[in-house]
Write an enzyme that holds these catalytic residues in place. Structure first.
Site, mmCIF file in Angstrom:
data_model
loop_
_atom_site.group_PDB
_atom_site.id
_atom_site.type_symbol
_atom_site.label_atom_id
_atom_site.label_comp_id
_atom_site.label_asym_id
_atom_site.label_seq_id
_atom_site.Cartn_x
_atom_site.Cartn_y
_atom_site.Cartn_z
ATOM 1 N N VAL A 178 0.848 -1.201 0.000
ATOM 2 C CA VAL A 178 0.000 0.000 0.000
ATOM 3 C C VAL A 178 0.880 1.247 0.000
ATOM 4 C CG1 VAL A 178 -2.016 -1.083 1.042
ATOM 5 C CG2 VAL A 178 -0.216 -0.221 2.521
ATOM 6 N N HIS A 179 0.524 2.208 -0.810
ATOM 7 C CA HIS A 179 1.432 3.326 -1.076
ATOM 8 C C HIS A 179 0.710 4.660 -0.885
ATOM 9 C CE1 HIS A 179 4.519 5.610 -3.384
ATOM 10 N NE2 HIS A 179 5.323 4.671 -2.916
ATOM 11 N N GLY A 180 0.402 5.365 -1.994
ATOM 12 C CA GLY A 180 -0.281 6.650 -1.892
ATOM 13 C C GLY A 180 -1.732 6.490 -1.478
#
Length: 425
Positions: free
Chosen positions: A294-296
């Protein structure tokens, strides 16, 4: 706002009640591998746009999970990463690899600007500023860049490399300096102040966002904490509720009044965290695939938060419990020019939209007012001229609290607000 071009994928997973806080829905990017989903942004067309760094694409996803191309003609090997909606209502983005700033018109036309950007700048992330310009970080040359809607660029030196940047509640721009363990602030005039007191050594501040409480919130990637900094520079760190190895990464203010953040740490197999203005943290992981990365993260048009999965090659959505607000006008941009405030407002339908400027933070003295009749869902520009007695002098700047009231035809009025700072004459 932008016509759909080239359907890429349509594979929404089954979902349950949108009111279930923490409920996750994932949407695979079929046919795309190693996309490198970086930044996300909700635009005026009610869709979530996302940059795919490795795939060299900018795509968007609708509320129902339809993924389409925002533009088919990005420059080769541009390396799109940061996204922002400008005061001109275009979508602006950074081109890391080519060292440029890109602009996408409502019709999908792409224009790249390089004149004025130092060689090796590596523009990373970008945000709309309170002055009507776009501001971006230049990681490769220790600078903050500013670009006007017409493409004129000016660069401002800072002491260290900056990563993320956001529009602050005080009329300034705030940015992170991970390697220096600092948070920076730059005024629209280019004056830089950097803060390190209160940030634990080696914390590596990464992403930053403006919260609903009037403060800035940031992730500490290596410190495993969430930080809060006031407009005056006072820092508070929060770690209770964040397990070891979480690696807080992306962060954004949610429609529920809380701040949401991603945690791609391998020790946790991915979680989404939520922190209240008081600092209480809750974790959500059910429904997120293992090793998603999971990133932005960004708020969506229906009361949810949307996030990218860097390793999982998916777009995810998590319910916040906040209801959709179909009849609420949204302030898209608010810029100032001496004694005039120019406001772009997205109106959901027919009715009357008005803007009221009051003194901030007290919000008690009326400073300006304007109204317009809307005939359909569209973006309207309203000009709010300050009263002569309210214009700022040479010795002071003026903070204005903008309140936008939308009264739909036959419906219930609703308001939204934002604070901007008027330039000195």
């Amino acid at each position: 706002m932008v016509a759909l071009v080239g359907l890429v994928a349509l594979m929404p997973a089954a979902k349950s009640s949108p009111d279930a806080i923490g409920q996750v829905t994932q949407y695979p990017l079929n046919g795309t591998t190693n996309a490198g989903i970086a930044d996300l942004l909700t635009t005026l067309d009610g869709q979530v746009w996302f940059a795919q760094f490795y795939a060299n694409q900018i795509n968007r996803i609708s509320k129902t999970g339809q993924i389409s191309s925002a533009t088919p003609n990005l420059p080769a090997n541009a390396g799109p990463r940061g996204l922002a909606v400008g005061a001109d209502l275009n979508v602006w983005f950074t081109e890391v690899t080519t060292g440029a700033i890109g602009r996408i018109s409502p019709g999908g036309e792409v224009t790249s600007f390089t004149n004025g950007i130092m060689a090796g700048a590596q523009p990373q992330f970008i945000t709309a500023g309170p002055d009507g310009n776009l501001w971006f970080t230049e990681t490769g040359v220790n600078q903050i860049g500013r670009i006007t809607p017409t493409g004129e660029i000016k660069e401002f030196p800072i002491s260290n490399s900056a990563e993320f940047i956001t529009d602050g509640p005080d009329g300034n721009l705030w940015f992170t300096e991970p390697g220096a363990n600092q948070i920076g602030r730059i005024t629209p005039a280019g004056k830089v102040t950097e803060f390190s007191a209160g940030i634990t050594s080696g914390s590596y501040p990464w992403d930053i966002t403006a919260g609903s409480d009037g403060n800035l919130w940031f992730t500490e990637l290596k410190g495993n904490r969430i930080g809060r900094i006031t407009p005056q520079g006072k820092v508070t760190e929060f770690s209770e509720g964040i397990p070891a190895g979480a690696q807080p990464l992306g962060i954004a203010a949610g429609p529920d009044g809380n701040v949401w953040f991603t945690q791609p740490g391998t020790a946790l197999a991915n979680q989404i965290g939520r922190i209240t203005p008081a600092g209480t943290i809750k974790q959500f992981s059910t429904g997120i695939s293992p090793a998603a990365g999971v990133h932005g993260i960004a708020p969506g048009p229906s009361g949810d938060m949307w996030f990218g999965e860097l390793a999982g090659n998916r777009i995810g959505r998590i319910a916040t419990g906040a209801p959709p607000l179909p009849n609420r006008a949204r302030i898209i941009t608010a810029s100032t020019a001496k004694s005039v405030v120019n406001v772009s407002v997205r109106v959901p339908g027919a009715g009357i939209v008005s803007v009221l400027g009051e003194s901030a933070p007290a919000s008690s003295t009326p400073l300006c007012w304007n109204a317009q009749t809307s005939t359909k869902a569209a973006t309207y520009r309203l000009k709010c001229s300050l009263l002569t007695t309210s214009s700022p002098t040479n010795k002071e700047a003026l903070s204005v609290r903008l309140k936008v009231l939308f009264t739909p035809t036959g419906g219930t009025p609703s308001t939204t607000a934002r604070t901007v700072k008027i330039k000195k004459n």
